[in-house]
Scaffold this motif. Sequence first.
Motif, PDB file in Angstrom:
ATOM      1  N   ARG A  26     -15.426   0.815   2.083  1.00 37.41           N
ATOM      2  CA  ARG A  26     -14.675   0.170   3.036  1.00 37.41           C
ATOM      3  C   ARG A  26     -15.049   1.036   4.733  1.00 37.41           C
ATOM      4  N   ALA A  84       1.007  -1.458   0.145  1.00 37.09           N
ATOM      5  CA  ALA A  84      -0.157  -0.238  -0.339  1.00 37.09           C
ATOM      6  C   ALA A  84       0.805   1.376   0.012  1.00 37.09           C
ATOM      7  N   ALA A 134      -6.815   6.606   3.744  1.00 34.31           N
ATOM      8  CA  ALA A 134      -7.279   6.442   1.914  1.00 34.31           C
ATOM      9  C   ALA A 134      -7.237   4.981   1.596  1.00 34.31           C
ATOM     10  N   HIS A 135      -6.675   4.006   1.757  1.00 34.74           N
ATOM     11  CA  HIS A 135      -6.624   2.736   1.092  1.00 34.74           C
ATOM     12  C   HIS A 135      -8.155   2.045   2.372  1.00 34.74           C
ATOM     13  N   GLY A 136      -8.303   2.780   3.032  1.00 30.34           N
ATOM     14  CA  GLY A 136      -9.613   2.751   4.134  1.00 30.34           C
ATOM     15  C   GLY A 136      -9.370   1.324   4.793  1.00 30.34           C
ATOM     16  N   PHE A 137      -7.640   2.129   5.857  1.00 31.09           N
ATOM     17  CA  PHE A 137      -6.671   0.382   6.491  1.00 31.09           C
ATOM     18  C   PHE A 137      -7.416   1.389   8.173  1.00 31.09           C
ATOM     19  N   ARG A 178      -1.909   7.991   3.944  1.00 31.18           N
ATOM     20  CA  ARG A 178      -2.439   6.576   2.774  1.00 31.18           C
ATOM     21  C   ARG A 178      -2.836   6.017   2.894  1.00 31.18           C
ATOM     22  N   LEU A 179      -2.972   5.512   4.162  1.00 33.41           N
ATOM     23  CA  LEU A 179      -3.388   4.013   5.316  1.00 33.41           C
ATOM     24  C   LEU A 179      -5.230   3.897   4.776  1.00 33.41           C
TER      25      LEU A 179
END
Length: 880
Positions: free
Chosen positions: A195, A38, A73-76, A70-71
Motif C-alpha cells: 500500500r 479499522a 498506519a493501515h495504509g489509507f 491509525r488510518l
Amino acid sequence: MMAQYLEIKAQNTDCLLFYRMGDFYELFFDDAIIASAALGITLTKRGKHQGDDIPMAGVPVVSSDDYLQRLIAHGFRVAVCEQTEDPAEARKRGSKSVVARQVVRLVTPGTITEETLLEPGRPNFLVSIARLGGSATGDYALAWTDLSTGLFRLTSTQPDLLATDVLALEPSEVIYPDNLAREPEMVALVRRLQRAARAEPAVLFDGATAQERICRFFDVSTLAGYGDFSRAELAAAAALISYLGKTQFAARPALDYPRKVSAGSVMMIDPATRASLELTRTLSGKTQGSLLATIDRTVTAAGCRVLASRLAQPLTDSEEIAQRLACVEFFVEEPVLADAFRLTIKGTSDIERAISRLSLDRAGPRDLGAVMSGLERARQTVEILAGHDLPAELAGAVQHLQKLPVELLQKLDTMLAEELPLQKRDGGFIASGAIPALDEARGLRDESRRYIAGLQQHYADETGLKSLKIKHNNVLGFFIEVPESQGPTLLSSYSGYIHRQTMANAMRFSTVELGDLESRIVEAGATALRLELEAFDHLRDVVLQETAALRRAAESFAILDVSAALAELARANGWVRPEVDDSLSFCIENGRHPVVEAALKASGGDAFVANDCDLSPPVGAEVQGGAIWLLTGPNMGGKSTFLRQNALIAVLAQMGSFVPAGRARIGVVDRLFSRVGASDDLAEGRSTFMVEMVETAAILNQAGPRTLVILDEIGRGTSTYDGLSIAFAAVEHLHNANRCRALFATHFHELTALSSRLSRLSNATMRVKEWEGEVIFLHEVKAGVADRSYGIQVARLAGLPAAVVERARHVLSELEKSEQGEKRAAIIDDLPLFSMLSRPVPEEKKISPVLEALSAFDPDQMSPRDALEAVYELKRLSKL
C-alpha cells in the motif's frame, strides 16, 4: 447535505472522506464501514439513499489526529473536508441552505507533519521514482523529501539497484508513473511496498516541463546553483513537488533546495542484508534490539534522525569519513565539554518540524516556542564551544549557529507567554504587556464581574436603592432589577433608566452605559482571540523569513548532537577510532558485536568474547583481492555472531563512528552483502532454499574487489551432495571471479580442503571444549578446522527426548563407519578446480521416454486425477 457529500466524495474516490459537521468528522457509506472496522468505532446510520439506510461513523475533531494516525498506519489516505463558511452566513440564504465545504488537504503516509502522527527520531520520507518516457532502457531517478523537515534529495540508480536504494530510505510512501507499472523492477518493488506504493498519472513526471516547474516552486530562474541534475532526476523532483501541491492544496511547503546524492557515494546494502544485520529494526520489526537503538545516545529528535540516516547510508569517501571521525574524536578527548554541551541541548525542540508546520499553516503556539527555545540553545551552545579548536565540520556548525538573528529571539521572548497551549485557537499564548489592546480586552473578559459589581454600586448610590441588582439571563442579557414597589420611583425620579420588563415582584431596566458594557464584555473574548491570532500570524511570518538560517541551525544541532552522542557511546563502551582508507585491508583486532555485547552488559551476563578477523589481501597472493575465511564449528558456537559483528563494524566505521574493537583498519567497503539465517517468501511462492539461492545469486553476480560478503550455511536447504556442490562452486567463484573479502561459514567440512588450492582462502573454526560429556562453547575463533559439528549435543541442549538423542548417536556412529562416510572426505579431492571456466558444453544426451515425460510434468499445477494419470503414463512408457 448528502448531495454535497456525494459530489465531494466523487472527486476523492481513492480516499476516506472526513466530512466536517460541527464538532465531528463524519464518514458515510463504504467509508463509514471501513473506518468503523479499522478504528473500532460505532457504525450508525443517517437517513436513506435509494431506499437503503446510509451507514455513518464519526470521530471528534479535537481527537482526530489519533484516528488519522491509525488510518495512516493501515495504509489509507484521508481527504479532510472542512466547513469554509460560517453557518450563520449559510442561513442567510435560507433555512435549508447547506454550509459550503471543500477538501483542504489529502492526508497520506508520506505527507503528514503533525507531531502526534510522527516518530520524533524517524524521518518520514515521500519518494518519487522517474524513468523518462517509461523506457525499458536507461537508469531510474529518485527524489525524496521529508515534508516534516523540508529535506529534499535527488539521485540516479540502476534498474537492478532500484529496490535497494528505495528500501534503504524506509519510505512511508512512494509514487511512480503509471506507465512504468509493468516494468519488472517496479513490479517487484510495488509487491514489497504494497500500500505504500502509488501509481500517479505520467503527466506528473513530464521531463519537458520539469525544470520550469521546479524553478517556479523555488522562485528562481535556474537550478544551476544547486547542482547538475539529469533529466530523469528533474522529472522525479518535479513530480514530487506536483504531488505535494495535489495533496496540500493552497499550503506551500518550505522545502530545502534539492541536493544531489552521487551514485556510489554511499555503501550499497541490499534489503536482505539490512534485514539480516538488523540495522534499524529487528527481524520482528521492532526498533528495540536493533543496531540503531543500541548506539543511539542522541538527545535531540533531529540528531536521532541524522544518526539513523548515517547508519542507513554509510559513506564510501575515506576523506569524508575521516572528517566525521575527527568530530567524534574531539568530543571523546573533551569529555567535560561534551557533557556540558549535551546538557545544554538536551530536549531541544524540533526546529525543523516546527518550521514545516508553520509554513503549512498547521502550527500552534508551541511551534513558535520551539523556534525560540532553539535560538536560546544555539546562543548557549556558541558560548560553550566558541574559542575551542574544533574540527572543520563542528566549526562550520558553530558558525551557522552564530549567524542566527538575535532580534528574532528577543521578539519571540517578548511576545510569547511562559506556558503555551497546544492550539492557537485556545488563546493565552501572548505574554501580558506585549500588546496593550490585548491586555485591555483580556481585562474586560476576565474581570467582567468586577466591572459589573462596580457599576451596580454606582447605580445603587445614585438612586439610593440599596436593593438594586444587576443580573443576567440569555434573553435580556445584562439588566437592572429592583423590587416592583420601587420601580415607579426609579422611572419618575431618574433619567436614563429604560424600562425592559415588569415581573410579578420586580421591575427590570437597562441603561445605555450597561448596554455598552455588555457589548464590550461579549466582544472582549472574541477581540482578545482575534488580536492573539493576528500576533501569531505576524510572528509566523517573521520566523519564516529566517527559514534558511533556522534550517541550517537545525542541521548544525544535529551534527553536533550526533558527534557528541557517538563520543559518549565510545567512552562508555571502550570503542576505538577505526582507520578507514582506500586499500583493500580489513583487519579487526578484538572485535565485538555491539548489540550482543550491550545485551550481555544489560543483563549482567558474561563478558563478550572478542575475536580477531583479518580479510586483508594476503602477501604474495598470485591474484590481487581480499581474503576469504572459511569458518567451521558447531551450532551455538558463535559463527553467525562473528560474521555479523564484522559486517556491523564496517558499517559503523563508514558511517563515521568509533567501533567495538581493540584496533581496526578497514579499506572502504563499497557493497555489503549478508546471507545469514533462513527465511522463506510465501507471497512470492519461494521456498526457504529458493530465497537462499536468489540472495546468493545476487551476491555472486554483483560483488567486486571492494565488497564485503558474509555467507552462512549456503547449500544446507537441499540434499547433501547438491548443497556441497553449490557451496563448493560459490566459494570458488568468490575467490576467483569476485575477488572480494568474505566470511563463509559452513558445516560442509569437505570445503576446508580448498585452503590448499585457493591462495587467499584460510580455514578458521569456533573453539569448543568437551568436559565429562558436556559441550562448552568458548565463542573463540582460531585458525584450523572443526573436527565435528556437535549437532547431537546441541539437540540435547534444546530438549529433544533422551531416546531420540540416543538413537541419533547410534545412527551417526553407523554412518561414520560406512564406506560412504570413509570416502566422503576424498570426494572433494576429485573435484577439478575452476574446470567449468573452460570446459566445453557436452553434446545433448539422449533422454529416455520416461525421463522426457517426467520433465514435462509440473507437480504444483497437477490435480490428484492428473497425478494418477501421469503415473499410468510413466508405467506405459517404461515398457517401451
